[in-house]
Design a protein around this motif. Structure first.
Motif, PDB file in Angstrom:
ATOM      1  N   PHE A   1       0.864  -1.178   0.000  1.00  0.00           N
ATOM      2  CA  PHE A   1       0.000   0.000   0.000  1.00  0.00           C
ATOM      3  C   PHE A   1       0.899   1.226   0.000  1.00  0.00           C
ATOM      4  N   SER A   2       0.511   2.235  -0.781  1.00  0.00           N
ATOM      5  CA  SER A   2       1.313   3.447  -0.904  1.00  0.00           C
ATOM      6  C   SER A   2       0.434   4.682  -0.895  1.00  0.00           C
ATOM      7  N   LEU A   3       1.057   5.790  -0.556  1.00  0.00           N
ATOM      8  CA  LEU A   3       0.407   7.091  -0.657  1.00  0.00           C
ATOM      9  C   LEU A   3       0.932   7.827  -1.877  1.00  0.00           C
ATOM     10  N   GLN A   4       0.058   8.627  -2.485  1.00  0.00           N
ATOM     11  CA  GLN A   4       0.468   9.548  -3.528  1.00  0.00           C
ATOM     12  C   GLN A   4       0.658  10.920  -2.880  1.00  0.00           C
ATOM     13  N   LEU A   5       1.866  11.482  -3.025  1.00  0.00           N
ATOM     14  CA  LEU A   5       2.194  12.784  -2.467  1.00  0.00           C
ATOM     15  C   LEU A   5       2.214  13.797  -3.601  1.00  0.00           C
ATOM     16  N   LEU A   6       1.418  14.845  -3.469  1.00  0.00           N
ATOM     17  CA  LEU A   6       1.309  15.874  -4.502  1.00  0.00           C
ATOM     18  C   LEU A   6       1.797  17.205  -3.969  1.00  0.00           C
ATOM     19  N   GLY A   7       2.538  17.937  -4.792  1.00  0.00           N
ATOM     20  CA  GLY A   7       3.067  19.234  -4.394  1.00  0.00           C
ATOM     21  C   GLY A   7       2.455  20.367  -5.177  1.00  0.00           C
ATOM     22  N   SER A   8       3.014  21.550  -5.013  1.00  0.00           N
ATOM     23  CA  SER A   8       2.592  22.725  -5.768  1.00  0.00           C
ATOM     24  C   SER A   8       3.264  22.736  -7.134  1.00  0.00           C
ATOM     25  N   LEU A   9       2.740  23.513  -8.039  1.00  0.00           N
ATOM     26  CA  LEU A   9       3.314  23.604  -9.376  1.00  0.00           C
ATOM     27  C   LEU A   9       4.778  24.023  -9.298  1.00  0.00           C
ATOM     28  N   ASN A  10       5.645  23.235  -9.946  1.00  0.00           N
ATOM     29  CA  ASN A  10       7.088  23.453  -9.951  1.00  0.00           C
ATOM     30  C   ASN A  10       7.696  23.397  -8.552  1.00  0.00           C
ATOM     31  N   GLY A  11       6.963  22.842  -7.603  1.00  0.00           N
ATOM     32  CA  GLY A  11       7.478  22.726  -6.242  1.00  0.00           C
ATOM     33  C   GLY A  11       8.138  21.386  -5.988  1.00  0.00           C
ATOM     34  N   ASP A  12       8.931  20.922  -6.947  1.00  0.00           N
ATOM     35  CA  ASP A  12       9.527  19.589  -6.851  1.00  0.00           C
ATOM     36  C   ASP A  12      10.441  19.449  -5.637  1.00  0.00           C
ATOM     37  N   ALA A  13      11.324  20.420  -5.430  1.00  0.00           N
ATOM     38  CA  ALA A  13      12.289  20.307  -4.342  1.00  0.00           C
ATOM     39  C   ALA A  13      11.584  20.236  -2.990  1.00  0.00           C
ATOM     40  N   ALA A  14      10.589  21.077  -2.783  1.00  0.00           N
ATOM     41  CA  ALA A  14       9.861  21.072  -1.510  1.00  0.00           C
ATOM     42  C   ALA A  14       9.128  19.754  -1.306  1.00  0.00           C
ATOM     43  N   LEU A  15       8.526  19.219  -2.375  1.00  0.00           N
ATOM     44  CA  LEU A  15       7.826  17.936  -2.272  1.00  0.00           C
ATOM     45  C   LEU A  15       8.797  16.827  -1.890  1.00  0.00           C
ATOM     46  N   LEU A  16       9.949  16.801  -2.527  1.00  0.00           N
ATOM     47  CA  LEU A  16      10.920  15.743  -2.261  1.00  0.00           C
ATOM     48  C   LEU A  16      11.485  15.829  -0.851  1.00  0.00           C
ATOM     49  N   GLN A  17      11.651  17.041  -0.341  1.00  0.00           N
ATOM     50  CA  GLN A  17      12.108  17.195   1.038  1.00  0.00           C
ATOM     51  C   GLN A  17      11.066  16.663   2.020  1.00  0.00           C
ATOM     52  N   ALA A  18       9.809  17.045   1.805  1.00  0.00           N
ATOM     53  CA  ALA A  18       8.744  16.579   2.685  1.00  0.00           C
ATOM     54  C   ALA A  18       8.590  15.061   2.600  1.00  0.00           C
ATOM     55  N   ALA A  19       8.794  14.508   1.404  1.00  0.00           N
ATOM     56  CA  ALA A  19       8.680  13.058   1.235  1.00  0.00           C
ATOM     57  C   ALA A  19       9.739  12.329   2.049  1.00  0.00           C
ATOM     58  N   GLN A  20      10.936  12.888   2.132  1.00  0.00           N
ATOM     59  CA  GLN A  20      11.979  12.263   2.946  1.00  0.00           C
ATOM     60  C   GLN A  20      11.591  12.245   4.421  1.00  0.00           C
ATOM     61  N   THR A  21      10.957  13.312   4.870  1.00  0.00           N
ATOM     62  CA  THR A  21      10.509  13.371   6.260  1.00  0.00           C
ATOM     63  C   THR A  21       9.438  12.333   6.528  1.00  0.00           C
ATOM     64  N   LEU A  22       8.467  12.204   5.618  1.00  0.00           N
ATOM     65  CA  LEU A  22       7.424  11.198   5.793  1.00  0.00           C
ATOM     66  C   LEU A  22       7.986   9.783   5.701  1.00  0.00           C
ATOM     67  N   GLU A  23       8.923   9.573   4.800  1.00  0.00           N
ATOM     68  CA  GLU A  23       9.527   8.248   4.680  1.00  0.00           C
ATOM     69  C   GLU A  23      10.185   7.839   5.996  1.00  0.00           C
TER      70      GLU A  23
END
Length: 509
Positions: free
Chosen positions: A438-460
């Motif tokens: 089972f997985s979650l889909q994590l969505l960020g803001s437009l062109n907010g790739d770096a912020a999304l990836l940082q938050a994903a590391q915290t959740l991981e």
């Protein structure tokens, strides 16, 4: 890592460190990968054409560079699987299509070339649905890919071979691509990480419709650290891609001080605006939200913008299939699979007015989404609306009692975010009620790739700290074969000698 885990299960980041310290050799890693593929790939059919002799030769060169203290790049010596929709020099690339079953390109796809320049060693290709059409990786050239947790079940698509190969520890990294969820869905069904970047972050200069934003290339890995390592080698500038943002790896900060879990502002939606989702998946999603909510600054339901998402995607997708297959459809339709014929036929029913409406609708939905996402760090949703089903079934005919009107409708949870254009990531977090990933889909803001990836590391890190939500790992040694042979669909295997005698081999398994 489990002491009993194979060498090939080592994270890429750890492997590179061991290479640098002389504790592990690229030759040893490549040989271990080849041995595991030869012994276990038959159980899941994730790897298709291979280039083992070339891989061994490149591993020896990589080992010499490390011994000289001069590694080629950040991926030097790592094993790589390449999706069979992506051309590879001197290695069979079939798109899963009988028409191309003996096609050997002379050049790599630019993303593949970039990864090889960074030192990655291509070991083989990974399985796909014919021409990437659909969420089930099966085709008449190579057969079907089985899920590493249960070979009778679907691995997803169109990057199903890549996701299964990673989950099974056959290779260290894999390439993917994504239009309506093609890397996110299989990542979710197989329990690995897949990232759909914002359009243009990873150059895609061979995209036929250069101005279309729905199709992107992206990395697939087993954890966030490996994914980021690979992503930095994919990024760059390419003037042939009109959407390319020219973001350099040096300016792309995803490894600095990560956001603390208690500072994250999270929105969530069980069905992303009304997609059909099975009750068991809703229950698993609610469980993860309940685990996250007490730990973060904000965790609130999000009202996904209203709109005719499905018809909008139908038009956009049909447009791309018309561009690629209309001529064949008009003159020799039997050369196309039923799924591709369905897409082209759908496109022929649309007008220029429909196309204009679709672009207006997409823009309106995107702006409404961004107005909400701008005040959040993440928006969460399920990745797949169902647990993996039997691979002999092309797609689920019904979800929660709702009939699917076309073969890709069950991908709505992932294709709707594609319309928004936001970065999207699949993050594994345990098992569902059927003991499947089972997985979650994590969505960020437009062109907010770096912020999304940082938050994903915290959740991981949060998920990995709890046994119930850690990334699940299959046991390939104990995996039982599929009760229906995975090569049962093969009707057009590659001819003997289709790959040049440089060590490449192509075997139907």
């Amino acid at each position: 890592m489990d002491a009993n885990a194979p060498l090939t299960a080592l994270p890429a980041v750890a492997v590179i460190e061991q290479f640098r310290r002389g504790e592990l050799s690229p030759v040893t890693l490549v040989n271990a990968s080849i041995e595991r593929i030869e012994r276990l790939n038959v159980k899941i059919n994730a790897i298709t054409a291979t280039c083992f002799d070339r891989a061994r030769e490149e591993a020896r060169a990589s080992e010499a560079r490390y011994q000289a203290g001069q590694p080629k790049g950040p991926l030097d010596g790592l094993t790589l699987g390449v999706k069979d929709l992506q051309p590879t020099a001197q290695l069979l690339t079939t798109w899963g299509s009988p028409k191309w079953r003996n096609h050997v390109p002379q050049e790599d796809l630019p993303m593949v070339a970039a990864l090889r320049r960074a030192g990655a060693i291509v070991v083989g290709k990974t399985n796909v649905p014919e021409h990437g059409a659909g969420g089930n990786s099966r085709n008449p050239v190579w057969g079907a890919t089985g899920n590493p947790f249960n070979a009778n079940l679907v691995a997803g698509g169109s990057s199903g071979g890549s996701a299964a190969a990673l989950a099974a520890d056959l290779v260290t990294l894999c390439t993917g691509s994504d239009t309506g969820g093609s890397l996110r869905l299989p990542a979710g069904l197989c329990g690995i990480v897949g990232f759909r970047p914002s359009p243009g972050l990873v150059p895609h200069p061979t995209r036929p419709l250069g101005w279309s934003s729905i199709s992107v290339l992206g990395p697939m890995a087993r954890n966030m650290g490996d994914l980021l390592l690979m992503l930095r080698s994919c990024m760059g500038t390419d003037a042939r891609d009109p959407l390319n943002r020219g973001v350099s790896p040096e300016s792309f900060n995803t490894t600095g001080v990560l956001p603390r879990l208690e500072t994250l502002r999270i929105g969530y939606s069980e069905d992303f605006g009304g997609c059909s989702v099975e009750p068991d998946i809703r229950a698993a999603f609610r469980d993860r939200i309940e685990r996250i909510a007490p730990q973060v600054a904000k965790c609130v339901p999000v009202d996904i913008p209203h709109g005719d998402w499905d018809r909008c995607f139908d038009v956009m997708r049909a447009e791309s299939f018309m561009a690629g297959f209309q001529d064949v459809f008009d003159h020799d339709p039997v050369r196309l699979s039923e799924d591709i014929q369905a897409n082209v036929a759908l496109g022929k029913g649309f007008t220029l007015g429909d196309r204009a409406w679709a672009h207006l609708e997409q823009t309106r939905i995107m702006r409404a989404y961004q107005a909400q996402a701008a005040h959040l760090d993440l928006i969460l949703s399920p990745v797949a609306p169902v647990t993996p089903f039997v691979w002999t079934q092309g797609f689920p005919a019904h979800i929660d009692g709702v009939a699917m009107d076309i073969y890709y409708r069950w991908l709505a949870l992932t294709y709707r975010p594609s319309l928004v254009g936001c970065p999207a990531l699949t993050l594994p977090c345990g098992l569902d009620s059927q003991r499947m990933p089972f997985s979650l889909q994590l969505l960020g803001s437009l062109n907010g790739d770096a912020a999304l990836l940082q938050a994903a590391q915290t959740l991981e890190a949060f998920f990995e700290s709890h046994e119930a939500t850690r990334r699940p790992r299959p046991d390939l040694e104990a995996l039982k074969p599929s009760t229906t042979p995975l090569n049962a669909m093969v009707t057009h295997p590659p001819e003997s000698g289709a790959v040049p005698p440089s060590g490449s081999v192509a075997t139907v398994v």
